[in-house]
Scaffold this active site. Structure first.
Site, PDB file in Angstrom:
ATOM      1  N   SER A  35      18.137 -19.546 -23.779  1.00  0.00           N
ATOM      2  CA  SER A  35      16.760 -19.804 -23.325  1.00  0.00           C
ATOM      3  C   SER A  35      15.781 -19.748 -24.496  1.00  0.00           C
ATOM      4  CB  SER A  35      16.342 -18.759 -22.281  1.00  0.00           C
ATOM      5  OG  SER A  35      17.123 -18.871 -21.127  1.00  0.00           O
ATOM      6  N   SER A 180      11.787 -19.691 -10.500  1.00  0.00           N
ATOM      7  CA  SER A 180      12.467 -20.494 -11.521  1.00  0.00           C
ATOM      8  C   SER A 180      11.657 -20.509 -12.810  1.00  0.00           C
ATOM      9  CB  SER A 180      12.678 -21.928 -11.041  1.00  0.00           C
ATOM     10  OG  SER A 180      13.010 -22.765 -12.140  1.00  0.00           O
ATOM     11  N   GLN A 182      12.468 -22.200 -15.335  1.00  0.00           N
ATOM     12  CA  GLN A 182      12.453 -23.577 -15.839  1.00  0.00           C
ATOM     13  C   GLN A 182      11.258 -24.339 -15.278  1.00  0.00           C
ATOM     14  OE1 GLN A 182      16.306 -25.248 -14.976  1.00  0.00           O
ATOM     15  NE2 GLN A 182      17.335 -23.936 -16.475  1.00  0.00           N
ATOM     16  N   ASP A 328      22.081 -15.795 -13.809  1.00  0.00           N
ATOM     17  CA  ASP A 328      23.185 -16.441 -14.525  1.00  0.00           C
ATOM     18  C   ASP A 328      24.438 -15.569 -14.580  1.00  0.00           C
ATOM     19  OD1 ASP A 328      21.671 -18.697 -15.029  1.00  0.00           O
ATOM     20  OD2 ASP A 328      20.914 -17.942 -16.933  1.00  0.00           O
ATOM     21  N   LYS A 355      23.352 -24.632  -9.623  1.00  0.00           N
ATOM     22  CA  LYS A 355      23.493 -24.408 -11.069  1.00  0.00           C
ATOM     23  C   LYS A 355      24.451 -25.464 -11.624  1.00  0.00           C
ATOM     24  CE  LYS A 355      20.662 -20.981 -11.473  1.00  0.00           C
ATOM     25  NZ  LYS A 355      19.406 -21.182 -12.210  1.00  0.00           N
TER      26      LYS A 355
END
Ligand code: S3P
Length: 446
Positions: A35, A180, A182, A328, A355
C-alpha cells in the site's frame, strides 16, 4: 481498445509442492509494504521535485503502478533493488498516451489511479489482468462521477476504465457505503484537482497512508480515524519515503510460527500501523505468543520487531470491529482457525468475496480438500479446527491464498500441491526462498 490489445500477458502457470517442514527459526525481514509503495510512486510522480523511495516493494503490483507513471512521462530510476528515485512532474505535468495503461493484478493501482487520472486534461484507459477485470469498480466511478468525472466502464461496472480528461471536478462530501481505503484514496486524489473541499467519512476507519503521505508531501489535509478533508489547489512537494516491511506479508509467518511446534521466529521492522494489525489482536485472542520488541517510528510509521513462538491456538469469534484492520489477513486466519482447538466464527467480512479471488470460497474449498471442517456463510465462515491431510488445492491466481495454503501444508499429514501460484510475485516475490530459509517446506513443482 480491448484488454486483449494490452501489453501484458497472463503469468505463466506455476504450482508449489508444500509439506511438513521444520520449526520456523531465525530472523527475517519481509518485503516492503504494498500500500505504501503504490502511494509513494503516485505522490512522488505528482509532486514538484525528486522523491527517493527506500524499501519499495519489488512486486508486480507496485512495479505496474511505476510503469504506468513512466508511460505518462515520469522518469523513475532504480538505483538498487527496493529503491526508486521518482522525478516528479507536478500535479499537471503528466502526458497522456494513446494506449491502455496496465494495472496488472492491482486493485489499489487501478482504483487510486482512477482518482488521480479523473482530474487530468487527457483521456486514459486503465486495464488489468483477468482477476482485476472481474473486480467491482462502481465503488470508485460513482462517487468520482458525483465530483464531475466521466469514467465509462464495461457492463457491470467492470474495467477497462475509460477516463475522460478535461473535466472540471468539484469536491463532494461522501460517506463510504463499504469501508475501503482504496475508494477513500481515489476520492482524495481526485480532490487534489477539485474546486472546493473533498470530505470522506468511513463506516469503519481504514488504513490512512494516503492521508499521512499527502501531509508528508506538504498538502494541507485534516484527518482522523474514519474522516478526511482536503481542498484542491495546493502543491505536492517531493520528500523521501521509507517504506516499512509489509504487515500483510509478515502475517503468513506469524501464523506459521504460531502453529508449527518448536518455532521461534523474529520478524524485523514490521509496519505496525494500527489499521493493519488486526490479525495480531485476533491471534492473541486465540492464544498466540507474539511479542513486539523495539517499537519505533520509521519514515513516520510505527514499526516493531515481532517475536513469535509456537503456542497452542484455540478458536474464537473474530470481533467484527477488527475486520477492516485485518481485511487482507483472513486467508492466513482461516488456516490458523483450521488448525486451532475448537470453533472459530468469522462474520462481517463480505468484502472478502471481491478481493483477488472470492477469498471465502477459495479458502473454504481448498482447506476442505485437506480435511478441514468449514461452513461458508455469505459474510464469513464457521471453522472447526482439526487435523489436515495432503491433497491438491487451487489458489485461483490469488497470491495471499497460495501463501496461506503453504502454511496449512506445514501441518498436513501428506504433501500438498498448490495450483496457480505465480501471482505470489505481485506482493511477495521470493516467498518460497524466505519461507524455506525459515524452515518451511515449499518449492516450485517441476
Ligand atoms: C488497500 C486497501 C484494501 C486492501 C488492499 C490494499 C490499499 O482494499 O484489501 O490490499 O492500499 O488501500 P479495500 O480498500 O478494497 O478494502
Amino acid at each position: 481498445m480491448s484488454a486483449a490489445s494490452a501489453d501484458h500477458g497472463a503469468a505463466a502457470a506455476q504450482d508449489w509442492i508444500a509439506g511438513a517442514g521444520m520449526p520456523l527459526r531465525g530472523s527475517l525481514r519481509v518485503p516492503g509494504d504494498k500500500s505504501v509503495s503504490h502511494r509513494a510512486v503516485m505522490l512522488g510522480a505528482l509532486a514538484e521535485g525528486v522523491t527517493r523511495v527506500t524499501g519499495f516493494l519489488e512486486g508486480e503490483d507496485t512495479r505496474a503502478t511505476a510503469r504506468v507513471f513512466e508511460r505518462l512521462g515520469v522518469r523513475i530510476e532504480t538505483p538498487s533493488a527496493s529503491e526508486r528515485i521518482v522525478h516528479g512532474v507536478g500535479l499537471h505535468g503528466l502526458r497522456g498516451i494513446d494506449a491502455p495503461l496496465d494495472c496488472g493484478n492491482a486493485g489499489t493501482g487501478m482504483r487510486l489511479l482512477a482518482g488521480a487520472l479523473a482530474g487530468q486534461a487527457f483521456d486514459s484507459v486503465l486495464i488489468g489482468d483477468a482477476s482485476l477485470s472481474k473486480r467491482p469498480m462502481r465503488r470508485v466511478t460513482e462517487p468520482l462521477a458525483a465530483m464531475g468525472a466521466r469514467i465509462d466502464t464495461d457492463e457491470g461496472g467492470l474495467s477497462p476504465l475509460r477516463i475522460h480528461g478535461g473535466r472540471a471536478l468539484t469536491g463532494i462530501e461522501y460517506t463510504l457505503p463499504v469501508a475501503s481505503a482504496q475508494v477513500k484514496s481515489a476520492l482524495l486524489l481526485a480532490g487534489l484537482y477539485a474546486r472546493g473541499d473533498t470530505v470522506v467519512h468511513e463506516p469503519h476507519p481504514t488504513r490512512d497512508y494516503t492521508e499521512r503521505m499527502l501531509a508528508a508531501f506538504g498538502w494541507p489535509i485534516d484527518f482522523s480515524p474514519g474522516y478526511a478533508r482536503l481542498s484542491g489547489g495546493h502543491t505536492l512537494r517531493a520528500t523521501d519515503v521509507a517504506v516499512p516491511a509489509d504487515f500483510s506479508s509478515a502475517a503468513f509467518f506469524l501464523v506459521a510460527a504460531s502453529v508449527v511446534p518448536g518455532s521461534q521466529l523474529l520478524l524485523e521492522a514490521v509496519g505496525m500501523n494500527p489499521r493493519r494489525t488486526g490479525l495480531l489482536a485476533a491471534l492473541r485472542l486465540m492464544g498466540a505468543d507474539i511479542v513486539e520488541e523495539n517499537p519505533r517510528a520509521e519514515g513516520g510509521e510505527p514499526v516493531a520487531d515481532l517475536r513469535v513462538r509456537h503456542a497452542p491456538l484455540h478458536g474464537i469469534e473474530v470481533p467484527e470491529a477488527l475486520v477492516p484492520d485485518m481485511i487482507d489477513e483472513f486467508p492466513a486466519l482461516f488456516v490458523a482457525a483450521s488448525l486451532a482447538q475448537g470453533r472459530s466464527v468469522i462474520r462481517g467480512a463480505a468484502e472478502l468475496r471481491v478481493k483477488e479471488s472470492d477469498r471465502i470460497a477459495t479458502m473454504a474449498t481448498g482447506l476442505r480438500a485437506l480435511g478441514a471442517r468449514i461452513e461458508e456463510t455469505p459474510d464469513g465462515a464457521i471453522i472447526d479446527g482439526g487435523p489436515l491431510h495432503g491433497g491438491e488445492v487451487e489458489s485461483h491466481g490469488d497470491h495471499r491464498i497460495a501463501m496461506s495454503f503453504s502454511i496449512a501444508a506445514q501441518l498436513a499429514s501428506g504433501e500438498v500441491r498448490i495450483g496457480d501460484v505465480a501471482n505470489v510475485a505481485t506482493s511477495f516475490p521470493g516467498f518460497e526462498a524466505l519461507a524455506a530459509q525459515a524452515g518451511m517446506r515449499v518449492r516450485v513443482a517441476e
